[in-house]
Design a protein around this motif. Structure first.
Motif, short mmCIF file in Angstrom:
data_model
loop_
_atom_site.label_atom_id
_atom_site.label_comp_id
_atom_site.label_asym_id
_atom_site.label_seq_id
_atom_site.Cartn_x
_atom_site.Cartn_y
_atom_site.Cartn_z
N GLY A 142 0.92 -1.30 0.09
CA GLY A 142 0.05 0.05 -0.18
C GLY A 142 1.00 1.21 -0.16
N MET A 143 2.11 1.39 0.47
CA MET A 143 2.88 2.42 0.42
C MET A 143 3.61 2.88 -0.84
N PHE A 144 3.79 1.71 -1.90
CA PHE A 144 4.32 2.22 -3.31
C PHE A 144 3.28 3.09 -4.10
N LYS A 145 3.95 4.25 -4.48
CA LYS A 145 3.20 5.24 -5.14
C LYS A 145 4.00 5.43 -6.55
N ARG A 146 2.96 5.47 -7.48
CA ARG A 146 3.83 5.77 -8.68
C ARG A 146 4.44 7.45 -8.82
N ALA A 189 14.62 11.43 0.49
CA ALA A 189 13.45 11.69 -0.28
C ALA A 189 13.27 13.05 -0.32
N THR A 190 13.50 13.94 0.52
CA THR A 190 13.18 15.37 0.61
C THR A 190 14.34 15.73 -0.43
N LEU A 191 15.60 15.22 -0.30
CA LEU A 191 16.70 15.88 -1.01
C LEU A 191 16.13 15.59 -2.51
N ALA A 192 15.76 14.44 -2.80
CA ALA A 192 15.27 14.17 -4.25
C ALA A 192 14.31 15.37 -4.68
N SER A 193 13.19 15.32 -4.06
CA SER A 193 12.25 16.49 -4.38
C SER A 193 12.76 17.82 -4.62
N LYS A 194 13.71 18.22 -3.56
CA LYS A 194 14.07 19.55 -3.61
C LYS A 194 15.06 19.62 -4.87
N VAL A 198 21.45 -6.37 -3.92
CA VAL A 198 21.85 -7.01 -2.55
C VAL A 198 21.94 -5.67 -1.61
N ALA A 199 21.62 -4.78 -2.31
CA ALA A 199 21.68 -3.46 -1.22
C ALA A 199 20.68 -3.55 -0.15
N GLY A 200 21.20 -3.52 1.30
CA GLY A 200 20.34 -3.73 2.44
C GLY A 200 20.42 -5.04 2.83
N ARG A 201 19.56 -5.60 3.61
CA ARG A 201 19.65 -6.92 4.23
C ARG A 201 18.56 -8.02 3.96
N MET A 202 17.70 -7.61 2.86
CA MET A 202 16.77 -8.56 2.31
C MET A 202 16.70 -8.28 0.88
N PRO A 203 15.98 -8.98 -0.19
CA PRO A 203 15.85 -8.66 -1.35
C PRO A 203 14.74 -7.66 -1.15
N GLY A 204 14.93 -6.50 -2.08
CA GLY A 204 13.84 -5.30 -2.12
C GLY A 204 13.63 -4.37 -0.99
N HIS A 205 14.83 -4.38 -0.24
CA HIS A 205 14.92 -3.77 1.09
C HIS A 205 14.76 -2.34 0.96
N MET A 206 15.65 -1.83 -0.05
CA MET A 206 15.71 -0.31 -0.37
C MET A 206 14.26 0.09 -0.94
N HIS A 207 13.86 -0.61 -1.80
CA HIS A 207 12.45 -0.25 -2.43
C HIS A 207 11.29 0.18 -1.47
N VAL A 208 11.43 -0.93 -0.60
CA VAL A 208 10.09 -0.87 0.40
C VAL A 208 10.34 0.57 1.51
N LEU A 209 11.87 0.88 1.82
CA LEU A 209 12.16 2.03 2.60
C LEU A 209 11.97 3.44 2.12
N LEU A 210 12.13 3.27 0.72
CA LEU A 210 12.00 4.48 -0.22
C LEU A 210 10.62 4.71 -0.48
N GLU A 240 7.74 7.72 0.59
CA GLU A 240 7.07 8.32 -0.47
C GLU A 240 7.75 8.83 -1.71
N VAL A 241 8.57 7.98 -2.14
CA VAL A 241 9.40 8.24 -3.31
C VAL A 241 8.78 7.46 -4.45
N GLU A 242 8.42 7.99 -5.60
CA GLU A 242 7.56 7.42 -6.52
C GLU A 242 8.48 6.14 -7.20
N TYR A 243 7.75 4.97 -7.26
CA TYR A 243 8.68 3.91 -7.38
C TYR A 243 9.13 3.70 -8.88
N ASP A 244 8.66 4.61 -9.90
CA ASP A 244 9.09 4.65 -11.26
C ASP A 244 10.23 5.49 -11.38
#
Lengths: 100, 474
Positions: free
Chosen positions: A96-100, B337-342, B357-369, B373-377
């Motif tokens: 639910g946190m993923f935003k496009r 995330a703030t840096l990116a938007s600025k 393999v960044a982080g401690r599990m597969p996909g760890h960075m994606h979940v944190l970002l 609220e960093v847009e995933y694309d």
């Protein structure tokens, strides 16, 4: 033996189909994928419930489960339910946190 | 036992489960898929209660509510930086459940288990127990209860073998097929499997955790499948197979991203080769640029690094941010995330490059970002962005070391040689927001730090990242 063949067949077919599907999951979804499959592995809770069902016992008259069996079975349910509910809940939260 | 209709219904439920997995393509689909599988689970549960008489209802209901309640609350409140530990513990709980179910099934009074079921019962017991203990060790390391460095005992492999053989011997002792096994030897097998899992996991350290977690994930699936065979339950078998496949794939993906074999990671061979694990022991041979080291006169110190960094960013039109485990430790994902938007507000193209393999599990960075609220694309996988570093003005590294270490390409014979890296060093300028200049987990010094064109912003990323847009920086 028919049953064993059936079980092996189910194992093989599901493995192959899931392998094909999961290979195409993008990297960004790997953490939710893992917590999701984790939740699925909590199906063992079904096995734990069956421990409380006399029907699984092969003998005609199943004796009532002993106190130890009840205790261990209950512990299995606690662990399984933790994995089950927690796994689905955290996956829902993450996806639910993923935003496009 | 299983009538035609029941089998068909079971297969239909399994198909719903598979349908859930099939939706894991996009985040929205994944959320739907997750709910689909939860629904399938609810159906499976209802079917089971409908088909069987469950005794001791009060105990069952209370146990379920207790486990489920705790599971829900923990999941709802957990911090995203703690996800790897939580996943490890959930995994362990699944393994523990499999272990207990097998134990009771094997020792149950008056049970008549066919030889096949009995064998699978033991396998489920051992795999489940090992998963439980291994996951607790892994989760403990990830939660910071134990040190993350690998711990190897003398004769570690021999010990593992003895435990395995001893467990097998006890299983034979426990009783012939067709009868319920004696409790004590089965308890011994369970104890051996716990020791096995713990010993296995202590030897795997820090940055190899993604492989260990994926591997344990495979195991918890297999444990469920084995218990399924012992109980003659298709649902367990199918679900276990799905989890096993998924864990297997993730294990392979992680190992490939490190250019190492799964086996060598899990038996801690990196340690055996005497590779430097502690920074103090780092081999001078690992320094790829003796020339550079020679003229390593203190890099231009007349400028404050924050000022230099801001100047570099001011003139940039394109920026790639490389997050690593250090960002999670510093909990700096919000600042990043703030840096990116600025920077974007300043009209710059901002993208993220995430190493598998960044982080401690597969996909760890994606979940944190995603949490920040960093847009995933804006998040790119290694192969999709690596060629773009050369044409990018500034690369900002936040808490990453090994995954951007050029020594992986330029130096032979280090633990990371041949590992695919993010080629951040090809960018026009590199800003490094790491805690210190120490080598990463691999112990291989990063020549990037010695490059006079690298702007080192050492310290807590929560403090240094905001300086890039002017706060605290003067």
């Amino acid at each position: 033996m028919n049953e064993i063949a059936l079980m092996l067949g189910i194992f093989a077919v599901t493995s192959v189909v899931s392998y094909a599907l999961i290979s195409r999951v993008p990297q960004r979804l790997h953490t939710p994928l893992m917590s999701f499959t984790n939740a699925i592995s909590a199906v063992t809770v079904l096995g734990a419930l069956l421990l409380f069902s006399p029907a699984t016992s092969a003998v005609g008259f199943a004796p009532r489960p002993t106190a130890i069996e009840i205790g261990l079975g209950a512990a299995a349910i606690v662990l399984g339910a933790f994995n089950l509910v927690g796994g689905f809940a955290v996956t829902d939260r993450m996806t639910g946190m993923f935003k496009r | 036992m299983t009538s035609w209709q029941e089998l068909l219904i079971d297969l239909a439920v399994i198909a719903i489960f598979v349908g859930g997995i099939a939706q894991f393509r996009t985040p929205i689909g994944a959320r739907r898929g997750n709910l689909t599988a939860a629904l399938a689970f609810a159906i499976a549960l209802a079917l089971l209660v409908y088909r069987n008489t469950i005794g001791d209802t009060a105990v069952v209901v209370v146990a379920f509510l207790l486990g489920g309640g705790v599971g829900y609350v923990v999941s709802a409140r957990v911090d995203m930086t703690r996800i790897p530990a939580l996943v490890a513990f959930q995994n362990g709980a699944g393994g523990g459940a499999a272990c207990l179910v097998s134990f009771v099934e094997l020792t149950r009074e008056g049970a008549e288990l066919a030889a096949v079921n009995q064998v699978f019962g033991y396998v489920g017991l051992v795999v489940g127990g090992a998963t439980l203990a291994g996951s607790i060790v892994a989760g403990g390391k990830l939660a910071g209860w134990f040190r993350q460095r690998p711990t190897a005992l003398p004769a570690h492999n021999l010990l593992l073998f003895v435990l395995l053989a001893g467990g097998a011997a006890l299983a034979v002792l426990a009783g012939p097929a067709g009868e319920s096994a004696a409790t004590l030897p089965v308890a011994g097998v369970a104890a051996a499997s716990l020791a096995l899992g713990a010993l296995f996991a202590v030897r795997v350290g820090g940055a190899d955790m993604p492989v260990l977690i994926s591997f344990l994930n495979t195991f918890s699936g297999l444990a469920a499948a084995f218990v399924g065979v012992a109980l003659g339950n298709q649902m367990l078998i199918a679900a276990g197979a799905m989890v096993g496949s998924s864990g297997f794939i993730l294990t392979m993906v992680m190992a490939r991203a490190m250019n190492r074999r799964v086996g060598s990671i899990l038996v801690g061979s990196q340690l055996a080769e005497g590779a430097p694990v502690a920074p103090a022991e780092s081999e001078p041979a690992a320094d790829p640029s003796p020339a550079q080291a020679a003229e390593n006169a203190p890099a231009p110190v007349f400028d404050d690094p924050a000022v230099r960094a801001r100047r570099a960013l001011a003139g940039a039109t394109s920026v790639i941010i490389v997050p690593g485990y250090g960002m999670a430790v510093a909990q700096a994902q919000g600042e990043v995330a703030t840096l990116a938007s600025k920077l974007e507000a300043g009209g710059k193209l901002v993208r993220f490059a995430v190493h598998p393999v960044a982080g401690r599990m597969p996909g760890h960075m994606h979940v944190l970002l995603a949490e920040a609220e960093v847009e995933y694309d804006k998040l790119f996988e290694m192969d999709d962005i690596n060629d773009d570093f050369a044409t990018t003005d500034v690369a900002i590294i936040v808490g990453a070391c090994d995954v951007v270490n050029p020594a992986a390409i330029t130096v032979e014979g280090t633990p990371i040689s041949g590992m695919p890296i993010l080629r951040a060093h090809e960018a026009g300028a590199v800003i490094v927001c790491n805690l210190d200049e120490k080598p990463g987990y691999s112990g291989v010094p990063n020549p990037l730090y010695d490059d006079p064109d690298t702007i080192l912003m050492l310290g807590d990323a929560k403090e240094t990242v905001p300086q890039l847009w002017g706060r605290n920086g003067g």
